[in-house]
Write a protein that holds these residues in place. Structure first.
Motif, short mmCIF file in Angstrom:
data_model
loop_
_atom_site.label_atom_id
_atom_site.label_comp_id
_atom_site.label_asym_id
_atom_site.label_seq_id
_atom_site.Cartn_x
_atom_site.Cartn_y
_atom_site.Cartn_z
N SER A 238 0.84 -1.20 0.00
CA SER A 238 0.00 0.00 0.00
C SER A 238 0.87 1.26 0.00
N SER B 50 -0.52 4.69 7.98
CA SER B 50 -1.57 4.92 8.97
C SER B 50 -1.00 5.32 10.31
N GLU C 76 -7.80 2.81 16.33
CA GLU C 76 -7.61 1.40 16.71
C GLU C 76 -7.09 1.29 18.13
N TYR D 187 -11.41 0.97 18.21
CA TYR D 187 -12.26 0.87 17.03
C TYR D 187 -11.47 0.22 15.88
N SER E 201 -13.06 -1.58 13.23
CA SER E 201 -13.95 -1.94 12.12
C SER E 201 -13.34 -1.61 10.77
N HIS E 202 -12.55 -0.57 10.68
CA HIS E 202 -11.95 -0.16 9.41
C HIS E 202 -10.42 -0.06 9.54
N TYR E 203 -9.84 -0.99 10.23
CA TYR E 203 -8.39 -1.00 10.44
C TYR E 203 -7.67 -1.28 9.13
N SER E 204 -6.84 -0.36 8.70
CA SER E 204 -6.07 -0.54 7.46
C SER E 204 -4.80 -1.33 7.77
N LYS E 205 -4.98 -2.62 7.97
CA LYS E 205 -3.89 -3.47 8.48
C LYS E 205 -2.78 -3.70 7.47
#
Length: 310
Positions: A28, A32, A37, A41, A43-47
């Motif tokens: 990517s 981030s 996180e 939160y 739910s939309h973790y850009s791991k």
């Protein structure tokens, strides 16, 4: 393939733990700061992104979470897709994150750079390194500040024209094979493969090193491609643009750049034509178009004749 080890080398990062994972790929171009996180939160973790910890993230993690929350969230942050964690500003990583990275074989890195500084340069580095790329057969030069990509069939004289342009004071980027990266929409950066950098192939003469012959000022490592000049052998039965009103483009990857079709035949000084094409391109970008001006004059002249005839 871009890996964590490339980033470590480029930015001189210190490895805290997870050294066995430094060959993990980075896919990517985004980075981030996992503040949400850390707060719980996910739910939309850009791991899949490189994760940066600055003073804000580190302080919150150390002071606002219980021991159990720190351990749980450190484990949730460390996934198989996560390439690495980088702590900036010489911050000491919390022991929970050190342990989680160690268990997951994720490189945990540290730098003295500020987080703002690192984000700026790291994002720029990732955009260039992970940009779509292709190779084009042609010659790339800097002509009056304009990156001109000269294309055309083999044997038409592209390298000889490049040599003449170099002798006129312009700079060579690549001959024969141009490596092109698309770092943004209609933003193409061209460079030479390392093997043939600074070299020109002249039929009948062989390979010459233009930097050795003419000095370091006539070569350039890379250049944004702004104009394509396509050469073709003159065809007597073909009608060529005589006013400059035809708008041609060349598609490279997902981008379009303006293109000029130049017919080649004995007696035409193509290098001079390319110089003028580059200068005219600069003028058009400044809003000056000789073709449009002539067209407006012609229309006005026709209208005046019509009005005089009534």
């Amino acid at each position: 393939m871009l890996t964590v080890s490339n980033v470590i080398e480029r930015f001189k990062l210190e490895i805290i733990t997870g050294k066995t994972g430094i060959h993990k790929p980075i896919t990517s171009i985004d980075v981030s700061r996992p503040g949400l996180e850390i707060a719980g939160y996910f739910s939309h973790y850009s791991k899949e992104r490189v994760q940066l910890f600055g003073l804000t993230e580190t302080t919150y993690f150390n002071t606002k979470l219980t021991d159990e929350e720190r351990a749980t969230r450190a484990q949730l942050l460390c996934t198989n897709e996560t390439p690495c964690f980088i702590f900036t500003d010489d911050l000491i990583p919390p022991k929970e994150i050190i342990e989680a990275c160690e268990n997951a074989n994720i490189p945990l890195l540290k730098t003295s750079n500020t987080i703002t500084n690192l984000m700026f340069y790291l994002t720029d580095y990732l955009e260039i390194s992970l940009a779509p790329e292709t190779n084009v057969h042609g010659v790339l030069l800097d002509v009056y500040g304009i990156g001109v990509l000269i294309t055309g069939e083999s044997g038409i004289g592209k390298s000889e024209i490049a040599l003449e342009l170099v002798k006129n004071g312009h700079r060579l980027v690549a001959d024969d094979n141009v490596e092109i990266k698309e770092i943004g929409k209609n933003v193409l950066i061209g460079k030479s493969p390392e093997l043939i950098e600074n070299l020109l192939e002249i039929r009948g003469l062989g390979i010459i090193n233009v930097m050795t012959l003419f000095g370091a000022s006539v070569v350039l490592s890379e250049k944004r491609i702004m104009l394509n000049v396509h050469l073709e052998f003159w065809q007597e039965d073909k009608e060529y643009d005589r006013l400059g009103l035809d708008k041609r483009t060349k598609n490279i990857l997902n981008s379009e750049i303006p293109s000029k079709l130049i017919p080649v035949r004995p007696g035409r000084n193509v290098s001079n034509i390319i110089e003028v094409a580059a200068m005219d391109f600069r003028l058009q970008n400044m809003g000056v178009s000789a073709a449009r001006e002539f067209n407006e004059r012609l229309i006005a002249h026709i209208r005046s004749k019509d009005n005089g005839g009534k």
